[in-house]
Design an enzyme around this catalytic site. Structure first.
Site: not given
Length: 136
Positions: A20, A23-25, A28
């Protein structure tokens, strides 16, 4: 930005929260590109629009939409992310929303590590239909 693709087994060795984190990056960056391609607007406006799409609330709403589109293996990764422990919940989201958002980010991190760029774009497009429905 070329990275060596991992096997599914190698990617599964990472914790859901680590997936995660990546995955956040990935998510985004996709949101930023999506907004930039929609219109040439001031950075402050881009930032405001981005905040609406990267928040836990939006990602949580997209969870069910995505779940309908996933293979059995992808769904297992999503659920693994949702069930991850150790999340600290931000003030602007409840625990359930935050866990579902973490699940989405976990899936994007997993797909990125395994070199499934096309699949990431397909699933991102599904998420953006939610944005279209809310704005249109």
């Amino acid at each position: 930005m070329s990275t060596e693709k991992l096997t599914e087994r190698e990617a599964n060795m990472y914790s859901p929260l680590t997936l995660a984190f990546l995955g956040d990056s990935v998510y985004d960056t996709l949101v930023r590109e999506h907004l930039l391609r929609q219109a040439n607007m001031p950075v402050a406006k881009l930032h405001s629009a981005k905040i609406k799409l990267v928040c836990a609330e939006f990602q949580s709403r997209a969870y069910d939409l995505l779940a309908e589109e996933l293979s059995e293996h992808e769904l297992a990764v999503l659920k693994r992310g949702r069930n991850a422990t150790g999340n600290t919940v931000p003030k602007h989201a409840d625990a359930a929303e935050y866990r579902r958002a973490t699940a989405v980010e976990c899936l994007f991190g997993y797909l990125y590590l395994t070199g499934q760029d096309r699949r990431i774009k397909e699933l991102f497009a599904v998420m953006m239909t939610l944005e279209d429905n809310e704005n249109g």
